[in-house]
Motif scaffolding. Structure first.
Motif: not given
Length: 331
Positions: A80-94, A154-157
């Protein structure tokens, strides 16, 4: 086989024994199994393909871990310490997933992705109130994914590390074969939910029908209070918390911490000097640094008070994993 089996066995063997303590509440093993089955029902009804945690450690994360196992979907604790855009990408994967924790943030960053979002309190309450239908339960055969943890990249995904039911059960079986003290153990877990060492430690505590105490946030004073009030014998901490503990001890904090016999650090590299000072401040406890770029088994350093065999046994009990050859440094 499925990691939920260890909770079922613990509940059958000791249904009235306290298995979990979090924020002044406690749950017996029988209660934990009922809540896990309630969580399973919620997951089944939602048709979610994963269960994500966007929160600190809590009873909700424990209910979700075993509920996801019963449902045969991955348990995915996020950082949860990660930036919103990073967490958004992770949640999109799920997606679609059940997301538990910070309801406002999850809705803001991933509200259009098709998730079912619960606050910690709502999920915990619903899991404990839901009456499970035993006939509807179907176990994952053991080769499926139990836990999926995203790693920094470091990659986008997002890149995920996968832990299968069979792999986790194999680790727990090996840890159980290690020699252990005859004392009754209480383990204090002060690590974030995405720390795999913390998950293994929790699973091992359940397998051994021990009491696991959760500290959801980094606070030395709360840690001291729990060690003293719960008579904690083993503790798992993040390095930042250990540094705070050492600082407070050097400042003269007066507490009865004599029950502690082992402390392990995980999540990042711990400076040896901090561990050496901690060893001096806790003369009855051995210290372990379990960290490395390749995972928990990569770097294990044990600082022991002239009893390395007992120290290694305690390491296995804290980490919930087979302990590889360790580097022991005696002072």
């Amino acid at each position: 086989m499925n990691i939920a089996l260890i909770l079922e066995r613990a509940a059958a063997a000791a249904p009235d024994r306290i298995g979990l303590v979090c924020q002044e509440r406690s749950w017996r093993y029988g209660d934990l199994l009922d809540a896990a089955r309630g969580a399973f029902e919620l997951i089944q009804e939602s048709e979610a393909e994963a269960v994500a945690i966007l929160d600190d450690c809590s009873e909700a994360s424990v209910f979700a871990l075993f509920g996801a196992a019963l449902a045969g979907v991955p348990y995915c604790p996020l950082d949860s310490t990660l930036a919103d855009e990073v967490l958004g990408a992770e949640l999109q994967r799920l997606a679609p997933a059940i997301v538990i924790g910070d309801e406002e943030r999850a809705t803001r960053i991933a509200g259009t992705q098709g998730h079912m979002i619960f606050s910690r309190e709502d999920f915990s309450l619903k899991a404990q109130e839901t009456v499970p239908d035993d006939n509807a339960r179907e176990y994952d055969p053991g080769g499926g994914v139990a836990i999926e943890i995203f790693t920094r990249d470091t990659r986008d995904s997002p890149r995920a590390e996968i832990f299968r039911h069979s792999q986790l059960l194999d680790q727990l079986a090996k840890a159980a074969s290690a020699p252990r003290s005859e004392r009754s153990d209480v383990i204090l877990l002060a690590v974030p939910p995405h720390n795999i060492v913390g998950i293994l430690a929790l699973l091992f505590a359940v397998q051994e029908c021990r009491k696991a105490v959760l500290l959801p946030y980094i606070a030395a004073e709360a840690w001291f209070t729990l060690v003293e009030s719960q008579r904690v014998s083993q503790a798992l901490v993040v390095p930042a918390l250990l540094a705070c503990i050492v600082e407070d001890m050097e400042a003269g904090v007066g507490r009865d911490l004599t029950t502690l016999r082992a402390i392990a650090c995980a999540g990042a590299e711990m400076p040896l000097e901090v561990m050496r000072r901690a060893l001096e401040l806790f003369p009855e406890a051995d210290f372990t640094s379990a960290w490395g770029p390749e995972g928990v088994a990569d770097t294990i350093t044990v600082l022991a008070h002239e009893r390395p065999q007992h120290a290694l046994a305690d390491v296995a009990a804290i980490l919930g994993a087979q302990v590889p050859p360790a580097r022991s440094i005696d002072f």
